[in-house]
Design a protein around this motif. Structure first.
Motif, PDB file in Angstrom:
ATOM      1  N   VAL A  82      47.449  32.559 -73.686  1.00 45.93           N
ATOM      2  CA  VAL A  82      48.724  33.198 -74.034  1.00 45.93           C
ATOM      3  C   VAL A  82      48.482  34.577 -74.642  1.00 45.93           C
ATOM      4  O   VAL A  82      49.194  35.549 -74.337  1.00 45.93           O
ATOM      5  CB  VAL A  82      49.536  32.313 -74.992  1.00 45.93           C
ATOM      6  N   GLY A  83      47.495  34.677 -75.509  1.00 49.28           N
ATOM      7  CA  GLY A  83      47.204  35.959 -76.142  1.00 49.28           C
ATOM      8  C   GLY A  83      46.803  37.026 -75.142  1.00 49.28           C
ATOM      9  O   GLY A  83      47.304  38.163 -75.191  1.00 49.28           O
ATOM     10  N   LEU A  84      45.920  36.677 -74.235  1.00 47.05           N
ATOM     11  CA  LEU A  84      45.497  37.649 -73.221  1.00 47.05           C
ATOM     12  C   LEU A  84      46.635  38.002 -72.278  1.00 47.05           C
ATOM     13  O   LEU A  84      46.724  39.138 -71.789  1.00 47.05           O
ATOM     14  CB  LEU A  84      44.305  37.081 -72.437  1.00 47.05           C
ATOM     15  N   ILE A  89      50.573  42.088 -70.550  1.00 46.53           N
ATOM     16  CA  ILE A  89      51.965  42.532 -70.431  1.00 46.53           C
ATOM     17  C   ILE A  89      52.189  43.807 -71.248  1.00 46.53           C
ATOM     18  O   ILE A  89      52.892  44.730 -70.817  1.00 46.53           O
ATOM     19  CB  ILE A  89      52.915  41.411 -70.886  1.00 46.53           C
ATOM     20  N   SER A  90      51.565  43.868 -72.426  1.00 46.23           N
ATOM     21  CA  SER A  90      51.705  45.063 -73.269  1.00 46.23           C
ATOM     22  C   SER A  90      51.085  46.278 -72.596  1.00 46.23           C
ATOM     23  O   SER A  90      51.645  47.385 -72.610  1.00 46.23           O
ATOM     24  CB  SER A  90      51.043  44.822 -74.626  1.00 46.23           C
ATOM     25  N   LEU A  91      49.929  46.082 -71.992  1.00 46.16           N
ATOM     26  CA  LEU A  91      49.274  47.193 -71.304  1.00 46.16           C
ATOM     27  C   LEU A  91      50.072  47.650 -70.087  1.00 46.16           C
ATOM     28  O   LEU A  91      49.994  48.826 -69.674  1.00 46.16           O
ATOM     29  CB  LEU A  91      47.858  46.783 -70.874  1.00 46.16           C
ATOM     30  N   LEU A  97      54.253  46.150 -78.395  1.00 41.04           N
ATOM     31  CA  LEU A  97      53.227  45.761 -79.363  1.00 41.04           C
ATOM     32  C   LEU A  97      52.070  45.054 -78.660  1.00 41.04           C
ATOM     33  O   LEU A  97      52.268  44.095 -77.912  1.00 41.04           O
ATOM     34  CB  LEU A  97      53.819  44.856 -80.435  1.00 41.04           C
ATOM     35  N   LEU A  98      50.874  45.529 -78.948  1.00 38.56           N
ATOM     36  CA  LEU A  98      49.674  44.943 -78.345  1.00 38.56           C
ATOM     37  C   LEU A  98      49.017  43.919 -79.264  1.00 38.56           C
ATOM     38  O   LEU A  98      48.429  42.946 -78.796  1.00 38.56           O
ATOM     39  CB  LEU A  98      48.675  46.062 -78.025  1.00 38.56           C
ATOM     40  N   VAL A 102      46.511  40.020 -79.239  1.00 36.90           N
ATOM     41  CA  VAL A 102      45.114  40.065 -79.687  1.00 36.90           C
ATOM     42  C   VAL A 102      44.891  39.086 -80.836  1.00 36.90           C
ATOM     43  O   VAL A 102      43.905  38.339 -80.873  1.00 36.90           O
ATOM     44  CB  VAL A 102      44.727  41.494 -80.105  1.00 36.90           C
ATOM     45  N   VAL A 103      45.822  39.090 -81.780  1.00 38.55           N
ATOM     46  CA  VAL A 103      45.704  38.185 -82.934  1.00 38.55           C
ATOM     47  C   VAL A 103      45.731  36.729 -82.494  1.00 38.55           C
ATOM     48  O   VAL A 103      44.950  35.899 -82.992  1.00 38.55           O
ATOM     49  CB  VAL A 103      46.837  38.466 -83.940  1.00 38.55           C
ATOM     50  N   LEU A 104      46.607  36.393 -81.558  1.00 38.47           N
ATOM     51  CA  LEU A 104      46.712  35.006 -81.108  1.00 38.47           C
ATOM     52  C   LEU A 104      45.419  34.551 -80.432  1.00 38.47           C
ATOM     53  O   LEU A 104      44.932  33.435 -80.681  1.00 38.47           O
ATOM     54  CB  LEU A 104      47.892  34.856 -80.144  1.00 38.47           C
ATOM     55  N   ALA A 105      44.854  35.405 -79.589  1.00 41.74           N
ATOM     56  CA  ALA A 105      43.608  35.057 -78.905  1.00 41.74           C
ATOM     57  C   ALA A 105      42.464  34.898 -79.899  1.00 41.74           C
ATOM     58  O   ALA A 105      41.677  33.944 -79.819  1.00 41.74           O
ATOM     59  CB  ALA A 105      43.264  36.121 -77.867  1.00 41.74           C
ATOM     60  N   LEU A 106      42.381  35.811 -80.859  1.00 38.01           N
ATOM     61  CA  LEU A 106      41.324  35.724 -81.863  1.00 38.01           C
ATOM     62  C   LEU A 106      41.499  34.510 -82.768  1.00 38.01           C
ATOM     63  O   LEU A 106      40.521  33.895 -83.201  1.00 38.01           O
ATOM     64  CB  LEU A 106      41.301  37.004 -82.699  1.00 38.01           C
ATOM     65  N   TYR A 107      42.755  34.146 -83.046  1.00 40.42           N
ATOM     66  CA  TYR A 107      43.017  32.978 -83.879  1.00 40.42           C
ATOM     67  C   TYR A 107      42.487  31.720 -83.205  1.00 40.42           C
ATOM     68  O   TYR A 107      41.868  30.863 -83.857  1.00 40.42           O
ATOM     69  CB  TYR A 107      44.518  32.834 -84.152  1.00 40.42           C
TER      70      TYR A 107
END
Length: 206
Positions: A82-84, A89-91, A97-98, A102-107
């Motif tokens: 989901v994070g990626l 989508i942001s890119l 907001l990007l 990123v935070v979700l994937a790192l979490y």
């Protein structure tokens, strides 16, 4: 007419009833053979010794807690996916907001790493090197003997016994279980073990 071998009841002097073979014709004496009694030989106790390596300890823990481990893996996969997706989508300009993606994937990655670290820390006393363990299975108990401790549990202690991957998982409660490497038992021992747990009502209903 030739007579066949029979058992004749004879009253002894003490009044006890005994049995002796009746007389038989000489033509049958050569064919007569003594009565053979067979006594079933128990396969127990089963004693097996194997080496618990650090990797095998970790595999045993994962087998005993398969559901929790799978849940952690599913969580990290979901968070990273989901994070990626949000980052992509942001890119593409759809989202401004990007950082949430990123935070979700790192979490997801951090949570999995933290839980793995906690498990390895918990198992550290058993992962300091190869350890020789002896397992003794009797008709009433499951015993373990390691370098630093020995345990003995009656079969009534366990709620179920099931095969999970390369291990037999002997479950005491939803949170507690013991892992026995399937390779620790040879073919005959495995047959005797599976027969025993079925008799004890511990095998899963098929």
């Amino acid at each position: 007419m030739d007579t066949v071998a029979t058992l004749t009841a004879v009253r002894s002097r003490q009044g006890e009833l005994t049995c002796r073979p009746a007389r038989q014709n000489s033509a049958h004496q050569a064919e007569a053979s003594p009565v053979e009694w067979s006594h079933p030989v128990s396969a127990f106790p089963i004693v097996t010794t194997f080496t618990f390596t650090p990797d095998l300890v970790l595999q045993s823990y994962r087998a005993c807690h398969r559901r929790l481990y799978r849940n952690r893996v599913a969580l990290v996969i979901t968070c990273v996916t989901v994070g990626l997706a949000e980052v992509a989508i942001s890119l593409a300009g759809v989202l401004r907001l990007l950082w949430p993606g990123v935070v979700l994937a790192l979490y997801g990655i951090a949570f999995f790493a933290w839980r793995e670290h906690s498990v390895r820390k918990q198992l550290a006393p058993y992962r300091q090197g190869a350890r020789q363990v002896t397992i003794t299975l009797t008709e009433t108990e499951y015993r373990t003997q390691g370098p630093d401790r020995a345990t003995a549990r009656t079969w009534t202690t366990f709620s179920s016994v099931s095969r999970v991957g390369d291990f037999w998982v002997l479950r005491v409660s939803p949170q507690m279980a013991m892992g026995l490497p399937a390779s620790a038992l040879d073919e005959q021992q495995t047959v005797a073990f599976t027969t025993l747990i079925k008799e004890k009502g511990l095998a899963p209903v098929s």
